[in-house]
Design a protein around this motif. Structure first.
Motif, short mmCIF file in Angstrom:
data_model
loop_
_atom_site.label_atom_id
_atom_site.label_comp_id
_atom_site.label_asym_id
_atom_site.label_seq_id
_atom_site.Cartn_x
_atom_site.Cartn_y
_atom_site.Cartn_z
N ILE A 218 -0.14 22.01 -34.16
CA ILE A 218 0.70 21.18 -33.25
C ILE A 218 2.16 21.65 -32.77
O ILE A 218 2.93 20.93 -32.16
CB ILE A 218 0.82 19.87 -34.33
N ARG B 67 0.26 15.50 -24.87
CA ARG B 67 1.52 15.10 -25.56
C ARG B 67 2.71 14.83 -24.65
O ARG B 67 2.78 15.73 -23.65
CB ARG B 67 1.72 16.11 -26.78
N GLN B 68 3.63 14.07 -25.00
CA GLN B 68 4.87 14.10 -24.03
C GLN B 68 6.19 13.75 -25.10
O GLN B 68 5.88 13.21 -26.00
CB GLN B 68 4.60 12.78 -23.45
N THR C 185 -5.39 17.99 -26.97
CA THR C 185 -4.36 17.31 -27.19
C THR C 185 -3.60 17.00 -26.09
O THR C 185 -3.51 18.22 -25.41
CB THR C 185 -3.51 18.25 -28.26
N PHE D 44 2.80 11.68 -35.86
CA PHE D 44 1.39 10.76 -35.60
C PHE D 44 0.79 10.67 -36.70
O PHE D 44 -0.46 9.97 -36.93
CB PHE D 44 0.77 11.64 -34.56
N GLU E 178 4.66 23.41 -30.19
CA GLU E 178 4.43 23.52 -28.67
C GLU E 178 5.40 24.60 -28.12
O GLU E 178 6.51 24.43 -28.35
CB GLU E 178 5.13 22.02 -28.33
N SER F 195 -4.02 8.96 -32.01
CA SER F 195 -3.16 8.40 -31.13
C SER F 195 -1.85 8.00 -31.66
O SER F 195 -1.71 7.23 -32.68
CB SER F 195 -3.98 7.20 -30.27
N ARG G 45 1.39 11.16 -28.32
CA ARG G 45 0.40 12.17 -28.72
C ARG G 45 -1.10 11.66 -28.72
O ARG G 45 -1.09 10.78 -29.56
CB ARG G 45 1.09 12.96 -29.77
N HIS G 46 -1.81 12.46 -28.22
CA HIS G 46 -3.21 11.91 -28.46
C HIS G 46 -4.14 13.07 -28.57
O HIS G 46 -3.88 14.22 -27.89
CB HIS G 46 -3.85 11.17 -26.99
N GLY G 47 -5.07 13.01 -29.29
CA GLY G 47 -5.84 14.32 -29.90
C GLY G 47 -7.26 13.95 -30.15
O GLY G 47 -7.44 12.98 -30.67
#
Length: 683
Positions: A70, A267-268, A265, A86, A72, A196, A242-244
């Motif tokens: 996770i 993400r923003q 994944t 999340f 970045e 999500s 975030r969605h994975g």
């Protein structure tokens, strides 16, 4: 494989999950010596301090959830930014914590160590919980463990919102998680995880100590209470999504295991902050400064996979184990930073605008060998390769040769070789002396690379030695204790820079210290854990000997002492022919002293949290209190020059302490309903 170092800890959350915690991130405080500081709001990742490291929001810790990375890379807000918000906290089953770079499976950012959240839900059936508390905080969570499945199969939704504990601290978030695991026989297991999450938050930022002491913060009443929780700039806060997805396959045989995982994944992140007021804006002559507001944004997609094959080997009359594995990750992201006007938050200048393509491919070999009956050697070698492709979209329109385009591409490549070795001496059946050495690395921040550069790494050399004891007796008494001494040197360290709004390079650093930790579980419903960690960290001057550990100035912001106690009591009794259950849990944190730049020392931090719960049949009522003594904690403390008086004021270059207020006393009432699955349907 077995733990590879004295600070390699598998933490079962268990009853310690009863201690009040607002989110899954705060479960990290179960790791010895780990302290969280979050001056930026409920939806923002906390700064992590661990064993002498200011690890930022993840720059020095390899963070994973069920093996999915996770961190970045090259996030404009923080290189290695790792947001765990999340995760639904009730779904965290255990934490795999390795403090130090001592395992070949640890990857990028494993400078201070690595942490992997492992998920699970013990309850089979449906659990629904509603909560209401101080500052209009509201939370609803629903969890489902399908009957006939293992604790690794679950689904959950979580919604929380509140006004926050002062001006400009409102927050709201929603999250969903689901995992399905199925065993197909012959040792083959598959699991699918989906997550999500979306949220937004406001931030009060920091205030100057002298303005607070003089009660001159104009946005709040002039009382001591209101001024402590006040702010300068309302245009601070952020939003995140975030969605994975992750698919994991595992095949276990009598003497071997194969594992394969793929993940994706999206993400923003957008963060707005103002740490210095009116200092850094360069305006045309005669015009007032517009302000130092800073907007940092990051949006990207990550895809990747990892796999491993391990095998047990019987040779020379003893059992050994070998493992080989790989890791591959590709990030495609946009990272940007813009300056904002103090008055209205409107952007007026671009500081950074990069399009990133980063490929990380790694291979490792690990082994456990037992040459003597009381000696076990563990270790291996890891090779990480990084390929960077960066398009800088913020270049000037003209240079010495004339007009030019505003975008420019850069490619760079880097390789990091990281050996690890541990020696485990069995002094007694329940007492081991483990000594470890290892090299770890942090990848380069892509925005600092040049064309064709052999990308430099932040290289860390670490050593630790300690005693580890595991005592299990009949009646469910369990003692796990350790005492460890450590030393770490980082070649390219980072420290917080108020102007950049993120951690920036400072050169080499040394840190050393020790920790003691113990967890005791007793058969009559008591589970306790205590830890205390001592750390010294210094920035040596150029030319100083590596053996002179205290040469130079102290590394700022790193606390010297971190102490933590968690305890939970679960009991039941019978009355009127019925069974009643109750629970009392408490957590205490103490941190001091906190060195600051220019020889200053920040104040101590202390927090006591307590929860009580009572259950009758399917209904449980609870009350949680945090910061029970209502202590005015300064959660984050800095020391630098700023100007919040106004755009026309001449900015002073004298440093002044700034702080972000910690939460006051807060209470949360909970009501939980348990709809248990029928016993005949449970595994």
């Amino acid at each position: 494989m077995d733990p590879g170092a004295a600070s390699d800890i598998d933490i079962q959350v268990g009853q310690l999950g009863d201690v009040p915690r607002r989110n899954a991130e705060q479960l990290l405080t179960l790791a010895p010596g780990l302290f969280l500081s979050n001056p930026s709001g409920e939806g923002h990742a906390s700064t992590i301090f661990l064993r002498g490291f200011d690890a930022g929001e993840g720059q020095d810790i390899d963070m994973r959830v069920e093996g999915v990375p996770i961190n970045e890379p090259s996030n404009a807000h923080a290189h290695g930014y790792a947001d765990t918000h999340f995760i639904i906290p009730e779904l965290v089953d255990r934490l795999r914590v390795i403090e130090g770079p001592f395992d070949p499976r640890q990857g990028d950012f494993a400078v201070a160590g690595s942490i992997d959240y492992r998920l699970g839900l013990g309850h089979r059936g449906v659990m629904a919980r509603g909560a209401y508390g101080s500052f209009n905080t509201r939370r609803f969570v629903a969890l489902w463990g399908p009957a006939g499945t293992s604790r690794r199969t679950f689904a959950g939704v979580d919604f929380v919102e509140g006004n926050g504990f002062g001006t400009n601290r409102a927050h709201a978030a929603t999250r969903a998680m689901a995992q399905y695991e199925r065993a197909f026989g012959q040792g083959f297991t598959a699991s699918l995880l989906a997550t999500s999450y979306a949220g937004r938050f406001d931030t009060a930022g920091v205030i100057r100590q002298d303005d607070y002491a003089a009660r001159r913060l104009s946005l709040c009443p002039a009382t001591e209470e209101d001024q402590f929780f006040c702010l300068y700039d309302r245009n601070q806060g952020g939003g995140v999504a975030r969605h994975g997805l992750s698919l994991r396959l595992e095949k276990r045989g009598h003497s071997e295991m194969f594992e394969q995982q793929v993940f994706a994944t999206v993400r923003q992140l957008r963060v707005r902050q103002n740490l210095t007021g009116y200092v850094g804006d360069v305006s045309p002559t005669g015009e007032p400064q517009r302000g130092d507001g800073l907007e940092q944004s990051y949006g990207g997609v990550t895809v990747g996979g990892r796999g491993a094959y391990s095998r047990r080997i019987d040779a020379l009359g003893r059992r050994h184990e070998v493992e080989i594995g790989y890791y591959a990750r590709y990030d495609d992201a946009d990272s940007a930073a813009r300056r904002l006007r103090f008055a209205d938050g409107v952007p007026y200048r671009v500081d950074l605008d990069n399009h990133l393509r980063i490929t990380n491919v790694a291979f490792y070999a690990a082994g456990r060998f037992t040459p003597l009956s009381r000696l076990t050697l563990r270790g291996g070698l890891r090779l990480d390769t990084f390929a960077f492709s960066v398009v800088d979209r913020n270049r000037p329109t003209i240079d010495r040769s004339g007009n030019r385009l505003t975008s420019e591409a850069v490619e760079a490549f880097g390789i990091a070789v990281q050996p690890k070795l541990s020696a485990d001496v069995s002094l007694h059946r329940q007492l081991h002396w483990i000594t470890s050495v290892g090299i770890g690395s942090r990848s380069s921040d892509a925005q600092a690379l040049s064309q064709g550069e052999f990308a430099p790494f932040a290289r860390v050399r670490a050593t630790e030695s300690g005693l580890v004891s595991n005592v299990v007796e009949s009646g469910s008494f369990l003692l796990n204790a350790r005492a460890v001494a450590y030393h770490t040197r980082v070649e390219r360290d980072l420290v917080f820079d108020e102007t950049a709004g993120r951690n920036t390079p400072i050169g080499a650093s040394n840190r050393f210290g020790g920790l003691g930790a113990a967890r005791i579980t007793m058969p009559f419903g008591i589970d306790t854990q205590t830890s205390i960690t001592y750390a010294e960290a210094y920035v040596p001057p150029t030319g100083a000997s590596e053996l002179d550990l205290t040469a130079g100035a102290r590394l700022p912001y790193v606390p010297r002492w971190v102490a933590r106690i968690d305890a939970s009591l679960r009991r039941s009794f019978r009355a009127f022919g019925e069974t009643f259950r109750y629970n009392v849990a408490s957590g205490f944190t103490y941190v001091a002293p906190r060195p600051l730049p220019f020889g200053q020392i920040g104040p101590a931090y202390g927090m006591l949290d307590v929860a009580v719960r009572f259950r009758y049949r399917m209904v449980e009522l609870g009350l949680e209190g945090t910061n029970l003594f209502d202590r005015r904690n300064k959660l984050a403390v800095y020391n630098y020059a700023s100007n919040f008086r106004g755009p026309s004021e001449f900015p002073s270059r004298l440093s002044q302490q700034h702080f972000a207020a910690g939460p006051p006393q807060m209470f949360m009432a909970t009501c939980t309903l348990y709809f248990d699955a029928p016993e005949e349907e449970q595994q």
